[in-house]
Every structure is written in structure tokens, then in C-alpha cells.
Scaffold this motif. Structure first.
Motif, PDB file in Angstrom:
ATOM      1  N   GLU A  33     -35.923 -42.066  -7.807  1.00 19.99           N
ATOM      2  CA  GLU A  33     -36.021 -42.330  -8.957  1.00 19.99           C
ATOM      3  C   GLU A  33     -34.682 -41.971  -9.740  1.00 19.99           C
ATOM      4  OE1 GLU A  33     -39.514 -40.574 -10.962  1.00 19.99           O
ATOM      5  OE2 GLU A  33     -40.564 -41.256  -9.216  1.00 19.99           O
ATOM      6  N   ALA A  34     -34.105 -40.881  -9.308  1.00 22.67           N
ATOM      7  CA  ALA A  34     -32.794 -40.264  -9.785  1.00 22.67           C
ATOM      8  C   ALA A  34     -31.615 -41.338  -9.551  1.00 22.67           C
ATOM      9  CB  ALA A  34     -32.618 -39.054  -9.509  1.00 22.67           C
ATOM     10  N   GLY A  35     -31.563 -42.087  -8.491  1.00 22.87           N
ATOM     11  CA  GLY A  35     -30.708 -43.153  -8.244  1.00 22.87           C
ATOM     12  C   GLY A  35     -29.832 -42.499  -7.067  1.00 22.87           C
ATOM     13  N   ILE A  36     -30.601 -41.973  -6.002  1.00 22.11           N
ATOM     14  CA  ILE A  36     -29.669 -41.429  -4.855  1.00 22.11           C
ATOM     15  C   ILE A  36     -29.329 -42.663  -3.943  1.00 22.11           C
ATOM     16  CG2 ILE A  36     -31.598 -41.116  -2.979  1.00 22.11           C
ATOM     17  CD1 ILE A  36     -28.918 -38.631  -4.304  1.00 22.11           C
ATOM     18  N   ASP A  37     -28.424 -42.573  -3.373  1.00 18.43           N
ATOM     19  CA  ASP A  37     -27.725 -43.798  -2.413  1.00 18.43           C
ATOM     20  C   ASP A  37     -28.131 -43.541  -0.989  1.00 18.43           C
ATOM     21  OD1 ASP A  37     -26.076 -44.913  -4.339  1.00 18.43           O
ATOM     22  OD2 ASP A  37     -24.676 -43.300  -4.285  1.00 18.43           O
ATOM     23  N   TYR A  38     -28.576 -42.404  -0.595  1.00 13.76           N
ATOM     24  CA  TYR A  38     -28.912 -42.150   0.830  1.00 13.76           C
ATOM     25  C   TYR A  38     -29.792 -40.867   0.920  1.00 13.76           C
ATOM     26  CZ  TYR A  38     -24.633 -39.344   1.383  1.00 13.76           C
ATOM     27  OH  TYR A  38     -23.793 -38.367   1.253  1.00 13.76           O
ATOM     28  N   ILE A  39     -30.658 -41.046   2.047  1.00 17.17           N
ATOM     29  CA  ILE A  39     -31.648 -39.600   2.029  1.00 17.17           C
ATOM     30  C   ILE A  39     -31.453 -39.015   3.488  1.00 17.17           C
ATOM     31  CG2 ILE A  39     -33.938 -38.961   2.208  1.00 17.17           C
ATOM     32  CD1 ILE A  39     -33.360 -39.035  -0.521  1.00 17.17           C
ATOM     33  N   TYR A  40     -31.198 -37.879   3.691  1.00 19.46           N
ATOM     34  CA  TYR A  40     -31.467 -36.965   4.826  1.00 19.46           C
ATOM     35  C   TYR A  40     -33.066 -36.309   4.826  1.00 19.46           C
ATOM     36  CZ  TYR A  40     -26.384 -37.463   5.439  1.00 19.46           C
ATOM     37  OH  TYR A  40     -25.079 -37.891   5.670  1.00 19.46           O
ATOM     38  N   TYR A  41     -33.621 -36.679   5.950  1.00 18.59           N
ATOM     39  CA  TYR A  41     -35.055 -36.036   5.694  1.00 18.59           C
ATOM     40  C   TYR A  41     -35.258 -35.106   7.028  1.00 18.59           C
ATOM     41  CZ  TYR A  41     -40.188 -36.057   5.429  1.00 18.59           C
ATOM     42  OH  TYR A  41     -41.461 -35.712   5.384  1.00 18.59           O
ATOM     43  N   GLY A  42     -35.354 -33.621   6.713  1.00 22.70           N
ATOM     44  CA  GLY A  42     -35.180 -32.777   7.643  1.00 22.70           C
ATOM     45  C   GLY A  42     -36.840 -32.347   8.311  1.00 22.70           C
ATOM     46  N   SER A  44     -28.520 -16.360  -1.736  1.00 20.38           N
ATOM     47  CA  SER A  44     -28.981 -15.767  -2.963  1.00 20.38           C
ATOM     48  C   SER A  44     -28.516 -16.847  -4.218  1.00 20.38           C
ATOM     49  CB  SER A  44     -28.718 -14.419  -3.087  1.00 20.38           C
ATOM     50  OG  SER A  44     -27.384 -14.222  -3.237  1.00 20.38           O
ATOM     51  N   SER A  45     -27.583 -17.300  -3.990  1.00 15.54           N
ATOM     52  CA  SER A  45     -26.732 -18.289  -5.123  1.00 15.54           C
ATOM     53  C   SER A  45     -26.767 -19.501  -4.517  1.00 15.54           C
ATOM     54  CB  SER A  45     -25.364 -17.487  -5.516  1.00 15.54           C
ATOM     55  OG  SER A  45     -25.421 -16.382  -5.931  1.00 15.54           O
ATOM     56  N   ILE A  46     -27.244 -20.357  -5.582  1.00 14.20           N
ATOM     57  CA  ILE A  46     -26.894 -21.839  -5.355  1.00 14.20           C
ATOM     58  C   ILE A  46     -25.380 -22.510  -5.573  1.00 14.20           C
ATOM     59  CG2 ILE A  46     -27.931 -24.207  -6.253  1.00 14.20           C
ATOM     60  CD1 ILE A  46     -30.356 -23.024  -7.158  1.00 14.20           C
ATOM     61  N   LEU A  47     -25.191 -23.204  -4.362  1.00 10.55           N
ATOM     62  CA  LEU A  47     -23.631 -23.921  -4.550  1.00 10.55           C
ATOM     63  C   LEU A  47     -23.831 -24.991  -5.650  1.00 10.55           C
ATOM     64  CD1 LEU A  47     -21.009 -24.697  -3.414  1.00 10.55           C
ATOM     65  CD2 LEU A  47     -22.108 -26.137  -1.910  1.00 10.55           C
ATOM     66  N   PHE A  48     -23.015 -24.686  -6.655  1.00 11.98           N
ATOM     67  CA  PHE A  48     -23.491 -25.456  -7.996  1.00 11.98           C
ATOM     68  C   PHE A  48     -21.888 -25.982  -8.689  1.00 11.98           C
ATOM     69  CE2 PHE A  48     -24.436 -26.073 -12.468  1.00 11.98           C
ATOM     70  CZ  PHE A  48     -25.347 -27.311 -12.411  1.00 11.98           C
ATOM     71  N   VAL A  49     -21.530 -27.124  -8.441  1.00 15.92           N
ATOM     72  CA  VAL A  49     -20.183 -27.237  -8.752  1.00 15.92           C
ATOM     73  C   VAL A  49     -20.047 -28.586  -9.522  1.00 15.92           C
ATOM     74  CG1 VAL A  49     -19.165 -26.241  -6.992  1.00 15.92           C
ATOM     75  CG2 VAL A  49     -19.685 -28.536  -6.585  1.00 15.92           C
ATOM     76  N   VAL A  50     -21.070 -28.728 -10.458  1.00 16.14           N
ATOM     77  CA  VAL A  50     -21.126 -30.143 -10.898  1.00 16.14           C
ATOM     78  C   VAL A  50     -19.735 -30.168 -12.034  1.00 16.14           C
ATOM     79  CG1 VAL A  50     -22.689 -29.357 -12.850  1.00 16.14           C
ATOM     80  CG2 VAL A  50     -22.340 -31.862 -12.238  1.00 16.14           C
ATOM     81  N   VAL A 101     -35.203 -31.780  -8.709  1.00 10.84           N
ATOM     82  CA  VAL A 101     -34.571 -32.751  -7.540  1.00 10.84           C
ATOM     83  C   VAL A 101     -33.965 -33.829  -8.601  1.00 10.84           C
ATOM     84  CG1 VAL A 101     -34.777 -34.232  -5.985  1.00 10.84           C
ATOM     85  CG2 VAL A 101     -35.677 -32.036  -5.643  1.00 10.84           C
ATOM     86  N   LYS A 102     -34.982 -34.415  -9.434  1.00 15.21           N
ATOM     87  CA  LYS A 102     -34.486 -35.448 -10.369  1.00 15.21           C
ATOM     88  C   LYS A 102     -33.596 -35.204 -11.304  1.00 15.21           C
ATOM     89  CE  LYS A 102     -36.706 -39.242 -12.930  1.00 15.21           C
ATOM     90  NZ  LYS A 102     -36.095 -39.134 -14.000  1.00 15.21           N
ATOM     91  N   GLU A 103     -33.695 -33.914 -11.876  1.00 18.67           N
ATOM     92  CA  GLU A 103     -32.833 -33.353 -12.857  1.00 18.67           C
ATOM     93  C   GLU A 103     -31.508 -33.291 -12.413  1.00 18.67           C
ATOM     94  OE1 GLU A 103     -35.823 -31.354 -16.013  1.00 18.67           O
ATOM     95  OE2 GLU A 103     -34.410 -30.032 -14.715  1.00 18.67           O
ATOM     96  N   ILE A 104     -31.446 -32.619 -11.040  1.00 14.36           N
ATOM     97  CA  ILE A 104     -29.938 -32.283 -10.443  1.00 14.36           C
ATOM     98  C   ILE A 104     -29.384 -33.578 -10.063  1.00 14.36           C
ATOM     99  CG2 ILE A 104     -28.989 -30.996  -8.691  1.00 14.36           C
ATOM    100  CD1 ILE A 104     -29.811 -29.150 -10.632  1.00 14.36           C
ATOM    101  N   ILE A 105     -29.807 -34.455  -9.486  1.00 11.85           N
ATOM    102  CA  ILE A 105     -29.187 -35.539  -9.111  1.00 11.85           C
ATOM    103  C   ILE A 105     -28.761 -36.231 -10.357  1.00 11.85           C
ATOM    104  CG2 ILE A 105     -29.693 -38.100  -8.043  1.00 11.85           C
ATOM    105  CD1 ILE A 105     -31.720 -36.574  -6.179  1.00 11.85           C
ATOM    106  N   GLU A 106     -29.598 -36.583 -11.233  1.00  9.87           N
ATOM    107  CA  GLU A 106     -29.093 -37.261 -12.464  1.00  9.87           C
ATOM    108  C   GLU A 106     -27.936 -36.762 -13.024  1.00  9.87           C
ATOM    109  OE1 GLU A 106     -32.779 -37.317 -14.781  1.00  9.87           O
ATOM    110  OE2 GLU A 106     -33.229 -39.283 -13.899  1.00  9.87           O
ATOM    111  N   LEU A 107     -27.972 -35.156 -13.080  1.00  7.66           N
ATOM    112  CA  LEU A 107     -26.661 -34.389 -13.697  1.00  7.66           C
ATOM    113  C   LEU A 107     -25.454 -34.623 -12.779  1.00  7.66           C
ATOM    114  CD1 LEU A 107     -25.876 -31.990 -15.357  1.00  7.66           C
ATOM    115  CD2 LEU A 107     -26.327 -30.655 -13.496  1.00  7.66           C
ATOM    116  N   TYR A 108     -25.667 -34.749 -11.561  1.00  8.69           N
ATOM    117  CA  TYR A 108     -24.347 -34.980 -10.689  1.00  8.69           C
ATOM    118  C   TYR A 108     -23.979 -36.379 -10.785  1.00  8.69           C
ATOM    119  CZ  TYR A 108     -23.720 -30.513  -8.434  1.00  8.69           C
ATOM    120  OH  TYR A 108     -23.658 -29.056  -8.062  1.00  8.69           O
ATOM    121  N   ARG A 109     -24.739 -37.073 -10.961  1.00  4.68           N
ATOM    122  CA  ARG A 109     -24.397 -38.779 -11.033  1.00  4.68           C
ATOM    123  C   ARG A 109     -23.665 -38.971 -12.204  1.00  4.68           C
ATOM    124  NH1 ARG A 109     -25.852 -42.251  -7.177  1.00  4.68           N
ATOM    125  NH2 ARG A 109     -25.317 -44.137  -8.538  1.00  4.68           N
TER     126      ARG A 109
END
Length: 799
Positions: free
Chosen positions: A548-557, A727-733, A759-767
Motif C-alpha cells: 500500500e505504501a508503494g514498495i518496489d520489492y519485498i524480502y520475506y523472512g 537499541s537504536s533504529i537506523l534512520f537516515v531519511v 510500516v506504511k508510514e515509514i515507507i511513505e516517508l522514505y519514498r
């Protein structure tokens, strides 16, 4: 097959200790590119002398270059290998596959050992690295003896395992904790050992729930001790038994090597070893954090760590009897104390006080009185942490150089009017011939006797040589001066030194200009202008949020709802890749093989070099290389791409300058992680195992480890192994323009415990990284930063 006892040496004293105590081989580090950078290590002159000292005594020397290397360092490292090759080093221990490739290209007959830092834990890993030219494999310490035995039987590989010493709580080569929290990389030889710090196990779902709260050194393993299992280890077929300890004192090396050598000799003589209590006590006295038989012999996970103490535990000696002022009485319940011994008294809260016994007086048959200034009370346990008598004994035995003798036989030819000719040979078949300038004469008075000649030749003094038999072929009534005999012996043994030192009989090799040629072409791919955003997720529900957030590809673990995940992605024209865990043992391979066979993935993401073999499951499947592969330079990139990998995420420890250099040639083949709580450790051990948890991690509450600064590292179960997240999130938007300026066109966001909304908010933010002024984006940025964030190593790199 003769099994090798491999000992550590952090300096020349320890090297002597190892050799004189019975080691068959010694591994050392130079002053650069060593995974024990804080050890004394060996400069080039010391390396030359180490080879001479060891080779004369038929002991091999291996040198560690077992860190990840930058492009610039690879050139210097190869020149360093040239020095090692020309000075007869018997093998080089490496982590970087780029260096492995270059060594085999330029010095094909130099044995290369794959370090435990390469995380070799299955047959496929051995097979692939063998094809790249590796000669020996140091197996992961998390393998059981049965797994080791099966691997050796299936591959016929030359393997090496650890049998004694300090353990890492994380799979070696997969630890980023020291790197991310302090900038000191274990992959670069600078580990600050955060695993030896205190932590509190906390429930992340409910901070009021104290049911699982534990405090202590929850990540600090006990020391490995397998001396009672030597017979079984030998039967496994391993080639080399490795003792850890390049940071330890020479006396420690001497004690441990001696006892393991004795145990090996016992097995050779009588097919079993009898390890009595005195042996175990000396090993304890040398150094111990508590002992474990490790995963090698299926130690219970709850018994793997010593949560009470991260350093030397010592040996229990007795208890405090009473104290009057500084005068302190100690009741000796086990063993004895003497002047110069070190002791430690432990309090109920886990704190302790240590001191040395400077003076003492006998109080009764089993107690003594000494002076201790710290306030104590009766009943406190006393441990001996330094045994002066044991260390003095060990020091004498190893420092008495040349205790390890080389036995020789000889023939001396003495004929009137001819030069003295001396022929020497050893038990290995080396032949040394020496002709003196001295001309023998007919005796004018008293002829020299054979007995006198033999006695003079046997005066080998402080050399390592002893003559067993010497035959004399002499004319009657002949004279030879004692000075000529002495010169003959001296020069013959010098020549013996030279011949035995050069055991590999290599011709001098000089690097050519073409050895340094890279042949890396600039990246001219047509899709350099397109940017792709990908997401890795570990639960099915987050896939729809990412789409929904417009991702181009998925890695499923995840291994659940795999078919549904594939169908969902393909219905939305989204590529889906199966993200393999970084550890898949041989017994687990079939499970993942079936998942790949039964589902129409567009590709797989490999997290260990062994997983390159999965391309055979579906030959047309795309392969993505994860950051766990530790790709640190262009040479590594080139090797993996030639092995069939389509895209690669380089090491997370590289900075933007280094990444830009790689992207100049491989930008469209690269992927970078720009969001996520990065796994800092992958452990076979589970911190929940001592708390009633760890039952497959199904339907469990969420837990984490809180450090002394209050930072909380969440625990995440992946393929039944525990991963410790940052403990910290890698965040470089806000830094995306700089990151994309490197030339990379594929970026990825990793989601471990985020909700669908997050998940949706973060992907939209980066895009929409070019326009972050929107109010909803500001709120998302503020929320992420409030939970703790990091820019990783993009702007700092690692030591």
C-alpha cells in the motif's frame, strides 16, 4: 592422520611457551590486519625469528590476517603476504574472501585457512570455499561434535575446531555490537567485548512484569574446556585442535598446551585419556570464567554463560573465618595459599575485593591469618585467582629454552690430507653435509681417539640439538685439533638451522604489477537513474502495508504463510524474495530447500556464502547477497557477482566515502539498508533459557536486554536462533540525498517488530525523502527519533 595441537601466541614469550610445552603449530598475529589488535603481536623481524625457532623444532607457524579489508588495505595486505610467503610461513588465516582470492592467484602454493570469522557451519560452505582455493576451515564454535563428524565425512575437508579458551556468545563474523554501539569493529580486530558487560533481561510488553527479570553478565560465556572429550574429538576426523588465548600470559599458554598434549599422547598410547582432578584444577587455576563443554558437546543453553562474573573466576579455596582490624583469618577448605598468591573475596551482591598474600601466619591445620584492609565478615567465599607456585613452575618449564630437543645422527670422515667431512641427518629425513677447511694430518705424537671426537661433537650446549649416534670413519694414527672439531660442530649446526628453518623450500616470489590490476570497469548500466525501494518483513501482515505504501520489492523472512505471501505480492506485481537466515545447518537445509522448491519466489536473499549452493534448486532464480556476507571491498563484490549473485548489500560497517568508491564500479549491483533495528548478534544461546522461556519462542512475550546506560536491545527469534537487535533504529531519511549520491540505486527498509501502520508510514516517508515538510512526515520523524535512532556507520565508519 596425525592430529595437530594448535596453540596461541600473542608475543614471543608465549610462542616459546607453546612450543616448549608440546604444540605442533602456533598461530600468531602481525602488527597489522589481526583480529587481536590489542595483543602484543609480532613485527617482521620477530616473525622471521618465530619461523626459525618453530621450524627447527618441527612446529608450524600460521599468521592471522583475519579481518575485513578495504580496497586500499588489500594492496598492502598482499605485499605483507609476499613477505610471509618468502619467510616460509606455513599458512595464513583469513576472513576476507577478496584476500583469499588474491593469495591463491599470486601465491597458489600458500596454504590459506578460513577463519572462524567466516561463519563456516555446514558442508556447502566448505565446498564453495574449497572451490575458491581454501585449504583449511575453522568451523563455527556452535557446531556439535556430531555435526563436525558428519561434515568431515561428507567433504573430506581439512578442518579445525576450538577445544579450549574464551568463547563468543555470537556466531563469529556475525557480530556488529561493538561496532554499532562504540565504533570498534570485531570484524576489524577491535572488539570492545560488550558481551562481557552487565545486562537486565526485561519484558518489553509490560515493564511492571518482573517475572523474567534477571540481572548480570547475561551475554558472557564461560570458557570452553573439552579435555575430557579428547578421544571423541579425535574420532571426529578433525585435523587441528585449536586453543584460544592470544591475549593470555605465556604461563597460561604453557599450562593449557601441556595438559592437552599429555591428553593427546594418552589417547595415542592407550586409546583413552584419564584426566584426574589435579589436571582440571591446574586448568582452572590458569584462568577460567567457569568451564563449559560448549555446543560442541551439547551444553545446556542455561549453563553456557556465567552471569555472575565476566573475568577470571579463580578456584574456590575457602571462606573468611574472622576479621579483627586488618587481621583476617581464612579457613582453607580446598587447596592451599602461599606468599604471592592472588585471592578474591566475593560478597552476596556479586561485588568482590581482591588482594595478594604478602605475609601470613599459620592459624591452625587448615587456616591462616593474613592482612586484608577491606572490611569483611565470616562466611564470605575466597577464591584463588593467581597461583604463584603453578605460574612459577610453568614459567620455568617454558622459559628453559631448548627443552624440546631435535635428535640427530652423524657420520664424520677423517682422512689424512683431506678436509673433514660431516654428514648429519634427523628422523624426518633431512640430510645436512658440511666440509671443513681443516686438513687432517698424521699424528706426530698422540693420535686423537674416536671417543674424544664423539664427546666433543656431542657438546651441543644451548642449541636444540642432541646427537644420538655418531659414526667415525678415520685413518689410523690421525690428528685433528679440538678447535677444528668445535668449528665443525658449530658450522654444521648452523647449516642444520638454515635447512630446517626453510621447511617449505619455496623459491623467492616477487609480486608483479599485473598482480595488483583490478580490471574493475565503471558502472555504465542503463538503469542508473532509477531508484528502487525494498522492504524486508518477518510477518505476513506487514506485506500488504508495504505494498500500500508503494514498495518496489519485498524480502520475506518468515517460514509461515509463504504461499500466501508470494500470491499477494504477485497479484500486486511486486517481486518477492525469500530471505534466508544467516545460519542454516546441514540438518536444516532440506526445510529451506522445500520452501524454495514449492513457491514461486522471484529470488532468494542469501546471508552466508554456503547459500550460494541454493541456486541449484532453481537455476534461474535471482540471488541477492545480504550484508551478513561481509562484503568490504570491490574484490569481494566482483567475486560474488561472478559466482552468480545479482545484487549485493555491502557491509553495514562501510562509510559513504568507501561505498561511493565501490558504487563507481558496482552502483547498480548494490543495495543499502536505510532503515531498521539492525541485528547485532546471532546466537545459538538464548538469554531466556535460564528464565523459563525459550520454548521455541512461540507465543512468548517480547523481551530485551537493558545495558547499564539504560539502552534496551530487543530479542528477536529467527529460525530458532536468537538475534539481538540494536537499541537504536537506523534512520537516515534526512540524509537520503547524500546516501544516493554514492551511486547506489537500490535501498531497503528492514521491519522486525513494527506494526502495519508504522510500516506504511515509514515507507511513505522514505519514498518522499525530497519533501519532508509535510506535517504527517514531521510527526513520523519525531516519533522514530524519540525511540532512539542512529545513522549507523554511513558518516563515521569503523576503526
Amino acid at each position: 592422520m596425525k592430529i595437530e595441537l594448535l596453540a596461541p601466541a600473542g608475543n614471543f614469550e608465549s610462542l616459546i611457551a607453546a612450543i616448549e610445552s608440546g604444540a605442533d603449530a602456533v598461530y600468531i598475529g602481525g602488527t597489522k590486519y589481526s583480529a587481536r589488535a590489542s595483543a602484543d603481536n609480532f613485527n617482521e623481524e620477530e616473525i622471521k625469528e618465530a619461523v626459525r625457532y618453530a621450524h627447527i623444532r618441527n612446529v608450524k607457524i600460521y599468521v592471522t590476517i583475519n579481518i575485513l579489508l578495504t580496497d586500499e588495505e588489500l594492496v598492502d595486505a598482499l605485499e605483507y603476504v609476499q613477505f610471509l610467503y618468502n619467510n616460509d610461513i606455513d599458512g595464513i588465516i583469513v576472513q576476507d574472501i577478496g584476500l583469499l582470492y588474491l593469495i591463491k592467484k599470486c601465491f597458489p602454493d600458500m596454504p590459506v585457512h578460513c577463519s572462524t570469522q567466516m561463519t563456516i557451519h555446514n558442508k556447502d560452505g566448505v565446498d564453495i570455499l574449497s572451490r575458491l582455493g581454501a585449504d583449511r576451515f575453522v568451523l563455527a564454535r556452535e557446531m556439535s561434535i556430531r555435526e563436525v563428524k558428519n561434515l568431515v565425512a561428507d567433504t573430506n575437508a581439512e578442518t579445525e575446531i576450538f577445544i579450549h579458551g574464551a568463547l563468543c556468545v555470537c556466531y563469529s563474523g556475525q557480530c556488529l555490537m561493538s561496532s554499532f554501539i562504540g565504533g570498534r569493529s570485531g570484524n576489524r580486530g577491535k572488539c570492545a567485548q560488550p558481551c562481557r558487560k552487565k545486562y537486565i533481561l526485561v519484558n518489553l510488553d509490560d515493564s511492571r512484569d518482573l517475572e523474567y527479570h534477571r540481572k548480570g553478565y547475561l551475554l558472557s560465556p564461560k570458557d570452553l574446556n573439552t579435555i575430557e572429550y579428547i578421544g571423541e574429538i579425535i574420532k571426529s576426523g578433525v585435523k587441528s585442535l585449536k586453543i584460544e588465548g592470544r591475549m593470555k600470559k605465556p604461563e597460561y599458554v604453557a599450562i593449557v598446551v601441556k595438559h592437552y598434549k599429555d591428553a593427546l599422547d594418552q589417547v595415542e598410547r592407550q586409546y583413552n585419556s584419564n584426566i584426574d582432578e589435579s589436571v582440571q584444577r591446574e586448568l582452572e587455576s590458569a584462568f577460567n570464567r567457569g568451564f563449559t563443554r560448549g555446543f560442541l558437546f551439547n551444553e545446556k543453553k542455561s549453563e553456557f554463560v556465567n552471569s555472575e562474573k565476566p573475568n577470571n573466576k579463580g578456584v574456590f579455596i575457602g571462606k573468611i573465618l574472622w576479621q579483627k582490624g586488618n587481621r583476617t583469618a581464612i579457613s582453607l577448605e580446598k587447596g592451599s595459599l602461599d606468599k604471592g598468591d592472588g585471592i578474591e573475596i566475593t560478597f552476596e551482591d556479586g561485588t568482590s575485593v581482591g588482594t595478594y598474600i604478602s605475609t601470613y601466619e599459620k592459624y591452625s591445620n587448615n587456616s591462616l591469618v593474613t592482612s586484608i584492609s577491606h572490611k569483611l565478615y565470616p562466611g564470605l567465599p575466597v577464591y584463588k585467582t593467581y597461583d604463584k607456585h603453578l605460574y612459577d613452575k610453568a614459567h620455568y618449564e617454558y622459559y628453559y629454552k631448548n627443552r624440546r630437543k631435535v635428535f640427530l645422527n652423524g657420520e664424520l670422515f677423517i682422512h689424512i690430507g683431506k678436509r673433514l667431512y660431516f654428514k648429519i641427518w634427523d628422523n624426518e629425513g633431512h640430510i645436512i653435509e658440511y666440509e671443513s677447511q681443516y686438513i687432517s694430518e698424521k699424528a706426530k705424537n698422540t693420535a686423537i681417539t674416536e671417543e674424544r671426537i664423539i664427546n666433543q661433537l656431542k657438546k651441543t650446549g644451548d642449541t636444540p640439538y642432541l646427537f644420538d649416534k655418531i659414526l667415525i670413519h678415520a685413518d689410523d694414527n690421525i690428528f685433528v685439533s679440538m678447535s677444528a672439531i668445535n668449528e665443525l660442530r658449530r658450522e654444521s649446526l648452523k647449516k642444520t638451522d638454515r635447512i630446517l628453518s626453510n621447511r617449505n623450500k619455496r623459491e623467492y616470489r616477487s609480486l608483479r604489477n599485473e598482480d595488483f590490476l583490478t580490471n574493475f570497469e565503471p558502472d555504465k548500466s542503463s538503469d542508473r537513474n532509477s531508484i528502487c525501494f525494498g522492504a524486508s518483513v518477518w510477518n505476513y501482515e506487514n506485506i500488504s502495508a508495504a505494498i500500500e505504501a508503494g514498495i518496489d520489492y519485498i524480502y520475506y523472512g518468515a517460514c509461515e504463510k509463504v504461499k500466501e505471501a508470494v500470491e499477494l505480492c504477485h497479484r500486486n506485481n511486486i517481486e518477492i524474495y525469500f530471505l534466508l537466515p544467516n545460519i542454516i545447518k546441514d540438518a536444516e537445509r532440506e526445510r529451506f530447500t522445500q520452501i524454495i522448491k514449492e513457491n514461486s519466489f522471484d529470488g532468494i536473499v542469501i546471508s552466508n556464502i554456503s547459500q550460494l549452493s541454493y541456486v541449484n534448486i532453481k537455476p534461474d532464480i535471482k540471488i541477492i547477497g545480504n550484508y551478513n556476507l561481509n562484503v568490504f571491498n570491490k574484490r569481494c563484490m566482483d567475486i560474488y557477482l561472478k559466482l552468480g549473485v545479482h545484487k549485493i548489500c555491502p557491509s553495514l560497517e562501510l562509510n559513504l566515502k568507501q561505498l561511493k568508491s565501490i558504487a563507481h564500479n558496482y552502483g547498480t549491483s548494490m543495495e543499502l539498508v536505510v532503515y531498521g533495528q539492525i541485528p547485532l548478534m546471532t546466537m545459538e544461546y538464548c538469554p531466556l533459557s535460564s528464565s523459563g522461556g525459550c520454548k521455541g519462542c512461540k507465543n512468548q512475550k517480547s523481551f530485551g536486554l537493558k545495558d547499564e546506560k539504560g539502552a534496551v536491545f530487543p530479542l528477536f527469534c529467527n529460525n530458532h536462533r536468537m538475534q539481538l537487535l540494536n537499541s537504536s533504529i537506523l534512520f537516515v531519511v534526512e540524509e537520503m540525498e547524500k546516501i544516493l549520491a554514492t551511486g547506489v540505486k537500490r535501498v531497503r527498509l528492514d521491519f522486525y517488530k513494527e506494526s502495519k501502520t508504522e510500516v506504511k508510514e515509514i515507507i511513505e516517508l522514505y519514498r518522499n525523502y525530497k519533501n519532508l515538510s509535510k506535517e504527517s512526515y514531521f510527526d513520523t520523524i519525531k516519533r522514530v527519533k524519540s525511540t532512539g535512532h542512529t545513522k549507523g556507520h554511513y558518516f563515521r565508519g569503523v576503526d
